[in-house]
Design a protein around this motif. Structure first.
Motif, PDB file in Angstrom:
ATOM      1  N   ASN A 281       7.201   5.013  -2.267  1.00 24.67           N
ATOM      2  CA  ASN A 281       6.769   5.352  -0.902  1.00 24.67           C
ATOM      3  C   ASN A 281       5.631   4.401  -0.546  1.00 24.67           C
ATOM      4  OD1 ASN A 281       6.110   6.550   1.552  1.00 24.67           O
ATOM      5  ND2 ASN A 281       4.804   8.108   0.576  1.00 24.67           N
ATOM      6  N   VAL A 282       6.019   3.217  -0.078  1.00 26.23           N
ATOM      7  CA  VAL A 282       5.026   2.166   0.158  1.00 26.23           C
ATOM      8  C   VAL A 282       5.288   1.485   1.499  1.00 26.23           C
ATOM      9  CG1 VAL A 282       4.645   1.715  -2.301  1.00 26.23           C
ATOM     10  CG2 VAL A 282       6.414   0.430  -1.059  1.00 26.23           C
ATOM     11  N   ASP A 283       4.241   0.830   1.999  1.00 24.23           N
ATOM     12  CA  ASP A 283       4.345  -0.057   3.162  1.00 24.23           C
ATOM     13  C   ASP A 283       4.105  -1.482   2.684  1.00 24.23           C
ATOM     14  OD1 ASP A 283       4.812   1.962   4.999  1.00 24.23           O
ATOM     15  OD2 ASP A 283       2.676   2.290   5.375  1.00 24.23           O
ATOM     16  N   VAL A 284       4.906  -2.401   3.192  1.00 22.38           N
ATOM     17  CA  VAL A 284       4.818  -3.804   2.795  1.00 22.38           C
ATOM     18  C   VAL A 284       4.486  -4.647   4.020  1.00 22.38           C
ATOM     19  CG1 VAL A 284       6.022  -5.775   1.779  1.00 22.38           C
ATOM     20  CG2 VAL A 284       6.515  -3.447   0.967  1.00 22.38           C
ATOM     21  N   SER A 285       3.464  -5.472   3.905  1.00 19.24           N
ATOM     22  CA  SER A 285       3.132  -6.423   4.966  1.00 19.24           C
ATOM     23  C   SER A 285       2.614  -7.694   4.317  1.00 19.24           C
ATOM     24  CB  SER A 285       2.063  -5.858   5.910  1.00 19.24           C
ATOM     25  OG  SER A 285       0.850  -5.628   5.214  1.00 19.24           O
ATOM     26  N   SER A 286       2.664  -8.783   5.075  1.00 17.91           N
ATOM     27  CA  SER A 286       2.049  -9.999   4.551  1.00 17.91           C
ATOM     28  C   SER A 286       0.532  -9.850   4.658  1.00 17.91           C
ATOM     29  CB  SER A 286       2.514 -11.228   5.330  1.00 17.91           C
ATOM     30  OG  SER A 286       1.949 -11.230   6.633  1.00 17.91           O
ATOM     31  N   GLU A 287      -0.164 -10.574   3.803  1.00 15.02           N
ATOM     32  CA  GLU A 287      -1.623 -10.539   3.872  1.00 15.02           C
ATOM     33  C   GLU A 287      -2.124 -10.963   5.243  1.00 15.02           C
ATOM     34  OE1 GLU A 287      -4.228 -11.190  -0.185  1.00 15.02           O
ATOM     35  OE2 GLU A 287      -3.582 -12.930   0.954  1.00 15.02           O
TER      36      GLU A 287
ATOM     37  N   LEU B 101       0.841  -1.185   0.000  1.00 14.01           N
ATOM     38  CA  LEU B 101       0.000   0.000   0.000  1.00 14.01           C
ATOM     39  C   LEU B 101       0.882   1.243   0.000  1.00 14.01           C
ATOM     40  CD1 LEU B 101      -2.512  -1.002   2.844  1.00 14.01           C
ATOM     41  CD2 LEU B 101      -2.784  -1.410   0.397  1.00 14.01           C
ATOM     42  N   ARG B 102       0.290   2.374  -0.313  1.00  9.36           N
ATOM     43  CA  ARG B 102       1.028   3.630  -0.206  1.00  9.36           C
ATOM     44  C   ARG B 102       1.476   3.845   1.238  1.00  9.36           C
ATOM     45  NH1 ARG B 102      -2.419   8.823  -0.915  1.00  9.36           N
ATOM     46  NH2 ARG B 102      -2.777   8.326   1.260  1.00  9.36           N
ATOM     47  N   GLY B 103       2.632   4.415   1.435  1.00 12.95           N
ATOM     48  CA  GLY B 103       3.175   4.607   2.762  1.00 12.95           C
ATOM     49  C   GLY B 103       2.251   5.394   3.668  1.00 12.95           C
ATOM     50  N   GLY B 104       1.992   4.854   4.878  1.00 13.88           N
ATOM     51  CA  GLY B 104       1.170   5.528   5.872  1.00 13.88           C
ATOM     52  C   GLY B 104      -0.320   5.397   5.684  1.00 13.88           C
ATOM     53  N   SER B 105      -0.779   4.692   4.647  1.00 13.84           N
ATOM     54  CA  SER B 105      -2.219   4.630   4.370  1.00 13.84           C
ATOM     55  C   SER B 105      -2.953   3.648   5.272  1.00 13.84           C
ATOM     56  CB  SER B 105      -2.461   4.265   2.907  1.00 13.84           C
ATOM     57  OG  SER B 105      -1.821   3.052   2.591  1.00 13.84           O
ATOM     58  N   GLN B 106      -2.342   2.537   5.675  1.00 12.84           N
ATOM     59  CA  GLN B 106      -2.872   1.542   6.603  1.00 12.84           C
ATOM     60  C   GLN B 106      -4.051   0.730   6.070  1.00 12.84           C
ATOM     61  OE1 GLN B 106      -3.666   3.779  10.192  1.00 12.84           O
ATOM     62  NE2 GLN B 106      -1.573   3.472  10.921  1.00 12.84           N
ATOM     63  N   ALA B 107      -4.810   1.272   5.123  1.00 14.14           N
ATOM     64  CA  ALA B 107      -5.949   0.537   4.557  1.00 14.14           C
ATOM     65  C   ALA B 107      -6.040   0.830   3.064  1.00 14.14           C
ATOM     66  CB  ALA B 107      -7.253   0.929   5.244  1.00 14.14           C
ATOM     67  N   GLU B 108      -6.587  -0.113   2.317  1.00 10.32           N
ATOM     68  CA  GLU B 108      -6.683   0.047   0.862  1.00 10.32           C
ATOM     69  C   GLU B 108      -7.448   1.307   0.463  1.00 10.32           C
ATOM     70  OE1 GLU B 108      -7.056  -3.608  -1.830  1.00 10.32           O
ATOM     71  OE2 GLU B 108      -7.930  -4.293   0.054  1.00 10.32           O
TER      72      GLU B 108
ATOM     73  N   GLN C 211      -5.023   0.849  -5.825  1.00 13.39           N
ATOM     74  CA  GLN C 211      -4.925   1.057  -4.376  1.00 13.39           C
ATOM     75  C   GLN C 211      -3.941   0.118  -3.704  1.00 13.39           C
ATOM     76  OE1 GLN C 211      -9.121   0.439  -4.025  1.00 13.39           O
ATOM     77  NE2 GLN C 211      -9.471   2.505  -3.225  1.00 13.39           N
ATOM     78  N   SER C 212      -3.786  -1.072  -4.255  1.00 11.35           N
ATOM     79  CA  SER C 212      -2.900  -2.059  -3.638  1.00 11.35           C
ATOM     80  C   SER C 212      -2.290  -2.941  -4.712  1.00 11.35           C
ATOM     81  CB  SER C 212      -3.672  -2.922  -2.630  1.00 11.35           C
ATOM     82  OG  SER C 212      -4.669  -3.686  -3.288  1.00 11.35           O
ATOM     83  N   VAL C 213      -1.180  -3.551  -4.350  1.00 15.72           N
ATOM     84  CA  VAL C 213      -0.550  -4.556  -5.205  1.00 15.72           C
ATOM     85  C   VAL C 213      -0.288  -5.786  -4.340  1.00 15.72           C
ATOM     86  CG1 VAL C 213       1.421  -5.157  -6.649  1.00 15.72           C
ATOM     87  CG2 VAL C 213       0.540  -2.807  -6.660  1.00 15.72           C
ATOM     88  N   ARG C 214      -0.759  -6.918  -4.800  1.00 16.79           N
ATOM     89  CA  ARG C 214      -0.479  -8.184  -4.125  1.00 16.79           C
ATOM     90  C   ARG C 214       0.537  -8.947  -4.955  1.00 16.79           C
ATOM     91  NH1 ARG C 214      -5.743  -7.323  -2.297  1.00 16.79           N
ATOM     92  NH2 ARG C 214      -6.178  -8.185  -0.210  1.00 16.79           N
TER      93      ARG C 214
END
Length: 392
Positions: free
Chosen positions: A237-243, A62-69, A211-214
């Protein structure tokens, strides 16, 4: 011990003599336990649906700091940089296994209430199904790129009207044909409607944004290499987390917290009422058996036996009420399908889950109410004066 068992048996056998008050106590405890288990079943079902969604070897970007799609926005150049990132798995042709995605909120009519509720119309790329655990088309086929066609999750069909296979439905200003139904094993993805990403971008004027890339990772630990790449790439400028991490965070927020905050205060309030009912019932039991208790004391029965007889009677009534409430909730609501607002302001379809641990919690609360409701009347029974045998 013989005295104790004799008094307990006598008290329990005399319950039908106070049928109206005993039934009132049982029902008040049953209602208290039933309300608590209802909300716990809702929370358990929603938590299981959300936390059961997502995989450790799929990264969500997701975009950095967005926390939700819903708050995220990525451009085509961002997607191209992610395609070449280390740790991203490739198919047999060497292409990255990924899906850039974008969703808009549309209205659906709930079967139960005939009211409108928000649903996500998600634009996805061809690899979206490969990135979801247990994904399968159970009826029909996948949508064709560029066409106004939908594939619909089973949960949507269960809770909303007009999305059955073969139906034509109007969403926004466009007519769509449902060409397939998919399942993901009961996860939150079944609450979504999918179509081609380009169609959503064009019809809803979103340009080339997503909005997101998986992405599929080569292994779960490869997410660290992907994070290092995105952190060091100045153009990203993105945040990366596992699903799995993303959906676990969603489960820990908002909806479940709200359910828990409603369930326990309401159950405790009702427990106070049930406690008062148990107290009154047991006081009535002692008062109506005053001469009987005094007679037992006169022939040598201890005050402790009288106390325990009254307390056990209260616990028996509470246990019956707890078991009744738990049984009714289990039979009526376990597996019941419902939907509620999720983290993206859209409906998540889930099923109620009455678990063994929840039943234990409900029955223990019932026994606590019975114990507290029987203590003071039990003390009263233990202190019945011996002269009461001559009264009346």
């Amino acid at each position: 011990m013989k005295q104790l068992f004799s008094v307990i048996a006598m008290n329990v056998r005399s319950i039908p003599q106070r049928a109206s008050m005993s039934i009132a106590t049982i029902l008040s405890v049953a209602l208290m336990v039933g309300v608590l288990l209802f909300f716990l079943a809702m929370a358990n079902g929603f938590r299981a649906t959300v936390t059961g969604t997502g995989a450790d070897d799929v990264a969500m970007i997701l975009r950095g700091g967005s926390q939700a799609e819903l708050n995220s926005n990525l451009q085509r150049d961002d997607v191209r940089l992610i395609e070449i990132a280390p740790g991203v798995a490739a198919d047999e042709n060497g292409n990255p296994i990924m899906s850039a995605e974008l969703y808009v909120i549309v209205d659906g009519i709930k079967r139960s209430s005939q009211t409108e509720a928000n649903l996500p119309l998600r634009g996805v790329e061809s690899g979206a199904g490969d990135l979801r655990q247990n994904f399968s088309i159970v009826e029909g086929r996948m949508f064709e790129p560029g066409a106004a066609e939908l594939v619909v999750g089973r949960g949507v069909i269960r809770e909303f009207e007009g999305f059955e296979f073969g139906e034509v439905i109007r969403l926004g200003t466009n007519d769509w044909t449902v060409v397939g139904v998919f399942s993901t094993g009961g996860s939150a993805f079944e609450s979504e409607i999918w179509t081609d990403l380009g169609v959503v971008q064009n019809l809803y004027q979103r340009g080339s944004s997503v909005q997101s890339v998986r992405v599929r990772l080569t292994e779960p630990d490869a997410i660290e290499a992907l994070r290092e790449y995105t952190d060091s790439e100045d153009r990203l400028n993105v945040d990366v987390s596992s699903e799995a991490e993303y959906f676990a965070a969603s489960a820990a927020s908002g909806t479940i917290t709200l359910i828990d905050y409603v369930a326990w205060p309401l159950a405790i309030t009702m427990a106070i009422g049930a406690f008062a009912g148990a107290w009154n019932t047991m006081y009535s039991s002692v008062e109506t058996r005053m001469r009987e208790i005094a007679t037992l004391r006169t022939i040598g029965f201890s005050g402790f036996a009288a106390f325990m007889g009254t307390l056990i009677e209260a616990l028996v009534l509470a246990a019956i009420g707890g078991a009744l409430g738990a049984t009714i909730v289990y039979l009526v609501f376990n597996g019941f399908s419902a939907s509620t607002l999720g983290s993206g302001f859209t409906q998540v379809v889930f099923t109620f889950a009455v678990t063994g641990s929840s039943i234990v919690v409900g029955v223990v609360l019932a026994l606590i109410v019975g114990f507290l409701g029987g203590i003071i009347p039990g003390i009263r029974a233990a202190r019945v004066p011996l002269l009461a045998v001559h009264s009346g």
